[in-house]
Design a protein around this motif. Structure first.
Motif, short mmCIF file in Angstrom:
data_model
loop_
_atom_site.label_atom_id
_atom_site.label_comp_id
_atom_site.label_asym_id
_atom_site.label_seq_id
_atom_site.Cartn_x
_atom_site.Cartn_y
_atom_site.Cartn_z
N SER A 1 0.83 -1.21 0.00
CA SER A 1 0.00 0.00 0.00
C SER A 1 0.86 1.26 0.00
O SER A 1 0.56 2.23 -0.71
CB SER A 1 -0.94 0.00 1.21
OG SER A 1 -1.80 -1.11 1.19
N VAL A 2 1.93 1.24 0.79
CA VAL A 2 2.85 2.39 0.81
C VAL A 2 3.51 2.58 -0.54
O VAL A 2 3.61 3.70 -1.07
CB VAL A 2 3.90 2.21 1.92
CG1 VAL A 2 4.98 3.28 1.82
CG2 VAL A 2 3.24 2.25 3.29
N ILE A 3 3.97 1.47 -1.15
CA ILE A 3 4.62 1.56 -2.46
C ILE A 3 3.66 2.10 -3.51
O ILE A 3 4.00 2.98 -4.31
CB ILE A 3 5.15 0.17 -2.87
CG1 ILE A 3 6.30 -0.26 -1.95
CG2 ILE A 3 5.62 0.18 -4.32
CD1 ILE A 3 6.76 -1.67 -2.16
N GLY B 1 -4.54 7.02 -1.14
CA GLY B 1 -4.09 6.83 0.23
C GLY B 1 -5.25 6.55 1.18
O GLY B 1 -5.18 5.67 2.04
N ILE B 2 -6.36 7.30 1.01
CA ILE B 2 -7.53 7.07 1.86
C ILE B 2 -8.10 5.67 1.62
O ILE B 2 -8.47 4.97 2.57
CB ILE B 2 -8.60 8.15 1.58
CG1 ILE B 2 -8.11 9.51 2.06
CG2 ILE B 2 -9.93 7.79 2.24
CD1 ILE B 2 -9.03 10.66 1.68
N TYR B 3 -8.15 5.24 0.34
CA TYR B 3 -8.69 3.91 0.05
C TYR B 3 -7.88 2.83 0.74
O TYR B 3 -8.44 1.91 1.37
CB TYR B 3 -8.70 3.65 -1.46
CG TYR B 3 -8.85 2.19 -1.79
CD1 TYR B 3 -10.07 1.54 -1.61
CD2 TYR B 3 -7.76 1.43 -2.22
CE1 TYR B 3 -10.21 0.19 -1.88
CE2 TYR B 3 -7.89 0.08 -2.49
CZ TYR B 3 -9.11 -0.54 -2.32
OH TYR B 3 -9.24 -1.88 -2.58
N TYR B 4 -6.55 2.90 0.66
CA TYR B 4 -5.74 1.84 1.25
C TYR B 4 -5.75 1.88 2.78
O TYR B 4 -5.64 0.84 3.42
CB TYR B 4 -4.31 1.89 0.70
CG TYR B 4 -4.21 1.21 -0.64
CD1 TYR B 4 -4.34 -0.17 -0.75
CD2 TYR B 4 -4.04 1.94 -1.80
CE1 TYR B 4 -4.28 -0.80 -1.98
CE2 TYR B 4 -3.98 1.33 -3.04
CZ TYR B 4 -4.10 -0.05 -3.12
OH TYR B 4 -4.05 -0.67 -4.34
N VAL B 5 -5.88 3.05 3.36
CA VAL B 5 -6.04 3.12 4.81
C VAL B 5 -7.33 2.42 5.23
O VAL B 5 -7.34 1.62 6.18
CB VAL B 5 -6.03 4.58 5.29
CG1 VAL B 5 -6.46 4.67 6.75
CG2 VAL B 5 -4.64 5.19 5.14
N VAL B 6 -8.41 2.68 4.50
CA VAL B 6 -9.69 2.03 4.81
C VAL B 6 -9.60 0.52 4.56
O VAL B 6 -10.06 -0.28 5.38
CB VAL B 6 -10.82 2.66 3.98
CG1 VAL B 6 -12.13 1.88 4.17
CG2 VAL B 6 -11.02 4.12 4.36
N TYR B 7 -8.98 0.14 3.42
CA TYR B 7 -8.90 -1.29 3.11
C TYR B 7 -8.08 -2.04 4.15
O TYR B 7 -8.45 -3.16 4.55
CB TYR B 7 -8.29 -1.51 1.72
CG TYR B 7 -8.05 -2.97 1.46
CD1 TYR B 7 -9.11 -3.80 1.08
CD2 TYR B 7 -6.79 -3.54 1.63
CE1 TYR B 7 -8.90 -5.16 0.88
CE2 TYR B 7 -6.58 -4.89 1.42
CZ TYR B 7 -7.64 -5.69 1.05
OH TYR B 7 -7.43 -7.04 0.86
N MET B 8 -6.98 -1.44 4.59
CA MET B 8 -6.15 -2.13 5.60
C MET B 8 -6.92 -2.35 6.89
O MET B 8 -6.75 -3.38 7.57
CB MET B 8 -4.87 -1.33 5.85
CG MET B 8 -3.84 -1.46 4.73
SD MET B 8 -2.22 -0.74 5.15
CE MET B 8 -2.62 1.00 5.10
#
Length: 353
Positions: free
Chosen positions: A262-264, A282-289
């Motif tokens: 996600s960071v990459i 960034g918001i999507y991957y924070v929510v997905y994680m």
């Protein structure tokens, strides 16, 4: 046998130390081969539940094995032919875009985009540090490093082929391998050992299927969100297939894989798209994680390995430290096996005392 002569005692002790050192050196020399064998056996145990499921559907075992292997190879081949050309094209496009990025650095466009996206970041300080680092580079060693990277890629491809071949062999002969292992156990303890070994084998298989399911979910959702949903709202994301493939590969690694990928992906979106796309990604991957950590992962892994979450974290960290990615992959099933041994062997003995 008692040895009364101090010289003989010391000689035999020294020989024992030399033998131990020789065994350790031999294992170190065979570390790569042992890693291949461990990875192939791990994958074979992961495919065995599919073979068992087909056997329950009245498939003869040879036909069940052939069906699973053909299906897996078919999926792998389809993935290669469907994804790799798209990824290759997007990688080439990204390479062709590199001069434009350099020009953007020079004229300040990219710098302005980064400052707008992350105003707290010291862009000038980072550029000064990068310039100083470039001034210290030894381009002769860089050429050697590029060669080493090429050799590493070739070695990785060769290792992958070897692991695939060994996996096919282990899947087809897993029953005979288990039977041979069981014969080494004394007959009085064999039934209990077989029951425990089958439980461990089932736990490994469920873990492999569960981790693969998480990776497929992450890759598929990433592709849908980055390719279809965000562009529909005016937030285009370049190289979405490549980014979704990175998400899929990252999620194959327990615990830290999703975070790392996600960071990459977010950094790549920042590099090639800038705001506001990077903020949305960034918001999507924070929510997905959060969803994966608190909804998907507990539900899937609770059915797969049935061990506490704290032990999952500790096992993954320890395995990754000792054996890298392979260690992180096998650490959780190994922890599940240890828990089974403790609960079914050690605890009953303690209760009988």
């Amino acid at each position: 046998m008692k040895i009364h002569n101090p010289f003989l005692f010391g000689l035999l002790g020294g020989l024992g130390v030399l033998v131990a050192i020789a065994i350790g050196a031999t294992i170190g020399s065979l570390a790569t081969i042992l890693t291949y064998i461990g990875a192939a056996l791990f994958l074979a145990l992961g495919l065995d539940p599919l073979v068992t499921w087909l056997e329950k559907k009245k498939f003869p075992r040879p036909i069940a094995i052939a069906t699973v292997l053909v299906a897996v190879l078919g999926v792998f081949t389809g993935l290669v032919f469907a994804i790799i050309p798209v990824v290759t094209e997007q990688v080439q496009t990204a390479i062709r875009a590199t001069p434009g990025l350099i020009n953007a650095f020079i004229d300040g466009t990219l710098r302005d985009n980064i400052e707008k996206a992350v105003p707290w970041f010291d862009v000038q300080g980072a550029l000064d540090g990068l310039q100083g680092w470039l001034g210290t580079l030894d381009f002769t060693s860089i050429g050697g490093g590029v060669l080493s990277v090429g050799i590493g890629i070739a070695t990785g491809v060769t290792g992958t082929i070897i692991v695939l071949i060994l996996t096919i062999y282990f899947v087809s002969s897993l029953t005979s391998l288990k039977r041979g292992l069981y014969q080494l156990v004394p007959a009085s303890r064999r039934p209990g050992f077989i029951d425990l070994a089958e439980q461990v084998s089932a736990a490994v298989g469920r873990f492999v299927i569960g981790q693969g399911s998480l990776a497929l979910v992450n890759g598929a959702l990433s592709f849908i969100v980055l390719t279809l949903i965000y562009p529909a709202f005016g937030l285009p994301v370049k190289y979405s297939a490549l980014l979704a493939f990175i998400a899929f590969l990252g999620s194959l690694i327990p615990l830290v894989g999703t975070v790392s990928s996600s960071v990459i992906i977010t950094l790549l979106v920042l590099l090639f798209n800038g705001p506001p796309s990077v903020i949305a990604v960034g918001i999507y991957y924070v929510v997905y994680m959060q969803v994966e950590a608190y909804v998907l992962n507990p539900r899937i892994m609770a059915q797969a390995v049935r061990i506490p979450g704290a032990i999952v974290v500790i096992a993954a960290l320890a395995g990754g430290t000792l054996l890298g990615i392979l260690g992180a992959l096998i650490a959780i099933p190994v922890a599940a096996a240890i828990m089974l041994v403790i609960n079914q062997v050690f605890v009953p003995r303690q209760n009988d005392l």
